[in-house]
Write a protein that holds these residues in place. Structure first.
Motif, PDB file in Angstrom:
ATOM      1  N   VAL A  59      35.917  45.003  49.306  1.00  0.00           N
ATOM      2  CA  VAL A  59      36.739  43.849  48.488  1.00  0.00           C
ATOM      3  C   VAL A  59      37.745  43.241  49.520  1.00  0.00           C
ATOM      4  CG1 VAL A  59      38.003  43.277  46.473  1.00  0.00           C
ATOM      5  CG2 VAL A  59      36.277  44.841  46.388  1.00  0.00           C
ATOM      6  N   GLU A  63      39.699  38.377  46.904  1.00  0.00           N
ATOM      7  CA  GLU A  63      39.211  38.536  45.689  1.00  0.00           C
ATOM      8  C   GLU A  63      40.226  39.426  44.828  1.00  0.00           C
ATOM      9  OE1 GLU A  63      34.575  39.936  45.986  1.00  0.00           O
ATOM     10  OE2 GLU A  63      35.673  40.623  47.766  1.00  0.00           O
ATOM     11  N   LYS A 159      30.518  40.900  42.396  1.00  0.00           N
ATOM     12  CA  LYS A 159      31.933  41.278  42.305  1.00  0.00           C
ATOM     13  C   LYS A 159      32.249  42.457  41.191  1.00  0.00           C
ATOM     14  CE  LYS A 159      32.888  36.120  42.606  1.00  0.00           C
ATOM     15  NZ  LYS A 159      33.670  35.242  41.992  1.00  0.00           N
TER      16      LYS A 159
END
Length: 426
Positions: A59, A63, A159
């Motif tokens: 990640v 983000e 995500k």
């Protein structure tokens, strides 16, 4: 819910689904592949099972920042306050080593050191569990662990849930990977080109995650193999049926294998709770799951006395126990086996799940007889240290040598006899 007279043979133990030979074979193949092929195998299984293709599965800070910026401000404040409560409770579990003096300057000691690196698995996919982030990360931070890694399966959009990233951001954790399943456990245990191996893996997951944790134990440490959630409520005529029913359903909605039990001295309460459970089930969004749990593993027992009820609870050793009766604190003092105890009408089990500060990672399936919930001690090591002066050695070497020879270990005896004044000054 079924109502029966309490006997001495009740149990929370269930024949759990999963863990069959085919699943174990699959998990072992995943572990082997990730150990041999690293990132390539992680990507392969992420695409196969999660339906996502990830070139870079770490990640990014961008983000994390985007999740924080777009997250509901009140929910963020709630998570921050929950984190403060959890840290406050666990701070009292911190411990220091000790040093015990002996004669002639000799001493014995125990040194407490944190683990170097731990990995937290957060279940994902269609749901988000920021509370799992708080409950697993904070005890590790209190213990002094320097490197904390989070892995969680990404959604179809590639995500992680914003709530998970916000919880991690609140705690300052930035090493987060969008991978789940057995491949995530393998990556944490063995390391890949992208992910450095950790020393311990904590956190719940599906059957493949549970089996993978069991298989890598020994290569790394794990917290526990937790089963489906459980709640037992010990209540008398002073309890309110609608509140007890709601508390039972709070765990039943977790999983079709979850277990919800009421032990009461009041026949009237037993009947009223059974009616309330049925009424509330029809209004519950997760009715199908909760109903299956209640039908298969829900039970109401009527006890002759509080003493008999307490004995039954200690026999059950439930994950969660609520004590809702007169003199509840005194009754709770008699409970020896429960993962967590909630005393009184206003200490509903979800208070501990999310906010009070106690940890919600707890032993299930009656293992509370010998196991504890996740705590700071899970993230430390204890090292014993010995310093003998020459005089203390001289006094005790013959005793040690005799004990060694008694066990047939001549090398041990010679090792203790090989040093000291007989060699003269150097």
């Amino acid at each position: 819910m079924k109502i029966t007279k309490l006997t001495n043979s009740i149990s929370l133990k269930r024949q759990l689904e999963g863990g069959n030979e085919e699943q174990l074979k699959t998990v072992r193949q995943v572990l082997l592949d990730v150990k041999q092929y690293g990132d390539e195998a992680v990507r392969k299984y992420s695409k196969m099972w999660d339906g996502i293709s990830l070139e870079d599965f770490r990640v990014s800070q961008q983000e994390i920042d985007e999740a924080v910026e777009t997250f509901d401000e009140q929910l963020k404040k709630d998570l921050e306050e929950a984190a403060e409560n959890i840290r406050y409770y666990h701070a009292a579990q911190s411990r220091e080593g000790y040093k015990r003096p002996l004669a002639d300057g000799s001493w014995l000691a125990q040194r407490i050191t944190p683990l170097d690196a731990v990995g937290l698995y957060v279940p994902g996919g269609s749901a988000a569990y920021p509370s799992s982030v708080l409950m697993n990360v904070i005890p590790a931070q209190v213990a002094g662990v320097k490197r904390i890694v989070i892995t969680s399966p990404a959604g179809r959009d590639g995500k992680l849930p914003a709530a998970v990233l916000v919880a991690a951001s609140i705690l300052g954790v930035t090493e987060i990977y969008k991978i789940g399943g057995a491949q995530a456990i393998a990556a944490l245990a063995y390391g890949t080109e992208t992910i450095a191996a950790v020393d311990k893996i904590t956190g719940p997951g599906n059957i493949f995650v549970a089996l993978a944790k069991r298989e890598v134990f020994g290569e790394v440490a794990i917290d526990m193999i937790a089963g489906p959630s459980e709640i037992a409520v010990l209540a008398d005529e002073t309890a309110y049926a609608d509140e007890v029913a709601a508390d039972l359903l709070s765990q039943a909605e977790h999983d079709a294998l979850a277990c919800a039990v009421l032990i009461t001295t009041s026949e009237r309460l037993a009947i009223d709770v059974a009616v309330e459970v049925e009424r509330q089930l029809s209004e519950l969004p997760r009715e199908a799951i909760a109903r299956q749990s209640i039908e298969n593993f829900g039970q109401i027992y009527i006890a002759d006395s509080i003493t008999q009820a307490v004995e039954a609870v200690n026999s059950l050793a439930p994950e969660h126990l609520e004590v809702v009766c007169q003199n509840a604190e005194e009754v709770a003092e008699q409970i020896n086996h429960a993962g967590a105890i909630f005393i009184g009408r206003f200490s509903s089990e979800p208070v501990g799940d999310y906010f009070a500060g106690t940890n919600h990672v707890l032993p299930t399936n009656s293992t509370a007889r010998f196991a504890s919930g996740l705590n700071v001690d899970d993230f430390i090591k204890r090292t014993s240290i010995v310093y003998y002066s020459e005089k203390t050695w001289q006094e005790n070497a013959p005793k040690i040598a005799r004990l060694a020879r008694m066990e047939g270990l001549e090398g041990h005896a010679r090792a203790v006899e090989s040093r000291g004044w007989t060699k003269g000054d150097k």
